[in-house]
Design an enzyme around this catalytic site. Structure first.
Site, short mmCIF file in Angstrom:
data_model
loop_
_atom_site.label_atom_id
_atom_site.label_comp_id
_atom_site.label_asym_id
_atom_site.label_seq_id
_atom_site.Cartn_x
_atom_site.Cartn_y
_atom_site.Cartn_z
N LYS A 1 2.89 9.85 8.19
CA LYS A 1 2.06 9.57 9.38
C LYS A 1 2.53 10.19 10.70
CE LYS A 1 -0.87 5.89 7.81
NZ LYS A 1 -0.53 5.26 6.54
N ASP B 1 9.10 2.73 1.43
CA ASP B 1 7.91 3.43 1.92
C ASP B 1 7.89 3.25 3.43
OD1 ASP B 1 5.44 4.24 2.79
OD2 ASP B 1 4.34 3.41 1.08
N PHE C 1 0.86 -1.19 0.00
CA PHE C 1 0.00 0.00 0.00
C PHE C 1 0.89 1.23 0.00
CE2 PHE C 1 -2.36 3.48 1.99
CZ PHE C 1 -3.48 3.50 1.19
C1 LIG Z 1 -0.85 5.47 5.11
C2 LIG Z 1 0.15 5.04 4.12
C3 LIG Z 1 0.32 5.71 2.90
C4 LIG Z 1 -0.58 6.84 2.47
O1 LIG Z 1 -0.54 7.92 3.34
P1 LIG Z 1 -1.65 9.08 3.22
O2 LIG Z 1 -1.18 10.10 4.21
O3 LIG Z 1 -2.95 8.46 3.58
O4 LIG Z 1 -1.63 9.57 1.84
C5 LIG Z 1 1.32 5.28 2.06
N1 LIG Z 1 2.11 4.25 2.39
C6 LIG Z 1 1.98 3.58 3.55
C7 LIG Z 1 2.90 2.45 3.88
C8 LIG Z 1 0.97 3.94 4.45
O5 LIG Z 1 0.83 3.26 5.59
#
Ligand SMILES: *Cc1c(COP(=O)(O)O)cnc(C)c1O
Length: 390
Positions: free
Chosen positions: A243, A214, A129
């Site tokens: 986050k 990521d 994700f």
């Molecule tokens: C939450 C998340 C995203 C997206 O972040 P947003 O602030 O919602 O755009 C991307 N990568 C990972 C691993 C995430 O947990």
């Protein structure tokens, strides 16, 4: 009739009025123990006095001025991130998806400027994700996120997470880089083995491609190191995070080495809001605490305690819980009942957690969690499991 707020979420019928440390208080006056942190965002809990003071002080001076001018707060936060990571340079944006867009653009631009415009494809992992923008849903590759949004952004090749042979076989003359989460979060709290992460570094070096991570969810202390790659003893070329970075203030960042960032020149990327003085005040105050002596050790200790606690719960409730997963304070319980049922049973008893993929219930408490909170959460989970087993 459509709701006034676009109905893209399945929301619980609960609203919160305020937060105090590890707890949230609903508009009906009920207190909830927060092991969700607004999806791993409120890294220091709610209304942390140091963050409140920093944000109040900045609010009285300057909120926003754009990136047409120097922003001293960005220079200060970037310098601290650089001092405590692999990075030589930092780009500020407002969210995780935006950070990952920046990562993807940087990887492509690096090879373009290096004379290899054909190297524009990124190898990504199944179950990943990376956000909800057009490029990041393509990178994540989940059918439920892509459906109806064609044409899908091109440039991603998908392999099984953790499978090195498949990854090596996917590398070709068009490969620009590899992008993975050190622990898949939304996908169900699936940690990569440290050997896999080390092998990704070696493979990237062997083929002259970039290793992109990521760390939107795993970053900013969540796993007990400032960034999760540290556990593997490697460094990436570029990393996206968000986050927990602003302690609750919307903020994302791209961290990169000088070499990986060499294609990014004035005009090649940007953000109107990214890194504004308010966001930088929040990040600076958050980093004061994350980087304080002993704080990461605290996260590690609480992570171990939560792990042991979950181990006992999994043993005690074989009809409801299948297994435990995670790292640091990013942990999940794989359920035998629907995770939505466990989520509801916890909510009814005053514990907030977050669902994840693969029928996993995710627990991401604020990093300031103490043993008493873990004990309180364990009691609630135990009671909820007893009910669900009956
Ligand atoms: C939450 C998340 C995203 C997206 O972040 P947003 O602030 O919602 O755009 C991307 N990568 C990972 C691993 C995430 O947990």
């Amino acid at each position: 009739m459509i709701s006034t707020v676009l109905p893209v979420y399945s929301r619980a019928d609960i609203a919160f009025e305020k937060g105090e440390g590890m707890y949230l208080v609903s508009t009906e006056g009920r207190r909830y123990l927060d092991f969700g942190s607004g999806v791993a965002v409120n890294s220091l809990g709610h209304a942390h006095p140091h963050l409140v003071a920093a944000l109040k002080a900045q609010a009285e001076k300057l909120w926003h001025c754009s990136n047409l001018y120097r922003v001293p707060g960005q220079e200060a936060v970037a310098a601290r991130l650089i001092a405590h990571s692999f990075a030589d340079t930092v780009f500020f944006c407002n969210s995780g998806a935006e950070a990952m867009e920046g990562v993807i653009k940087l990887v492509r631009k690096y090879h373009y400027e290096a004379g290899h415009p054909e190297r524009n494809r990124i190898i990504v992992a199944r179950g990943a994700f990376h956000g909800r923008t057009l490029a990041t849903i393509a990178a994540g590759g989940q059918e439920k996120h892509l459906k109806g949004f064609a044409p899908i952004v091109d440039g991603f090749d998908r392999v099984a997470y953790g499978n090195l042979n498949e990854l090596r076989a996917a590398i070709g003359p068009h490969t620009a880089g590899i992008l993975v989460e050190p622990v898949q979060g939304e996908g169900g709290i699936v940690p990569a083995s440290l050997d896999y992460l080390r092998a990704l570094r070696a493979v990237a070096d062997e083929f002259g491609i970039l290793l992109a991570l990521d760390e939107v969810q795993t970053g900013n202390g969540r796993t007990g190191k400032l960034y999760a790659y540290e556990w593997a003893g490697i460094t990436p070329d570029v990393l996206g995070t968000a986050k927990g970075l602003g302690g609750g203030f919307p903020l994302g960042a791209v961290l990169a080495t000088e070499k990986a960032a060499s294609g990014m020149t004035p005009g090649s990327h940007g953000s109107t809001f990214g890194g504004n003085p308010l966001a930088m005040a929040a990040a600076g105050a958050t980093l004061d605490i994350l980087l304080a002596d002993g704080f990461m050790e605290h996260v590690q200790k609480m992570g171990s305690l939560l792990w042991d606690t979950f181990g006992r719960l999994v043993k005690a409730h074989p009809k409801v819980l299948e297994d435990q997963r995670g790292a640091g304070l990013l942990q999940g319980l794989k359920c035998k009942v629907p995770n939505t049922a466990l989520n509801k049973a916890l909510l009814d008893r005053g514990l907030l957690a977050v669902g994840a993929g693969d029928n996993v219930e995710r627990f991401v408490p604020p990093l300031i969690v103490e043993p008493a909170h873990i004990a309180e959460a364990a009691e609630i989970i135990d009671a909820a499991c007893k009910e669900l087993a009956a």
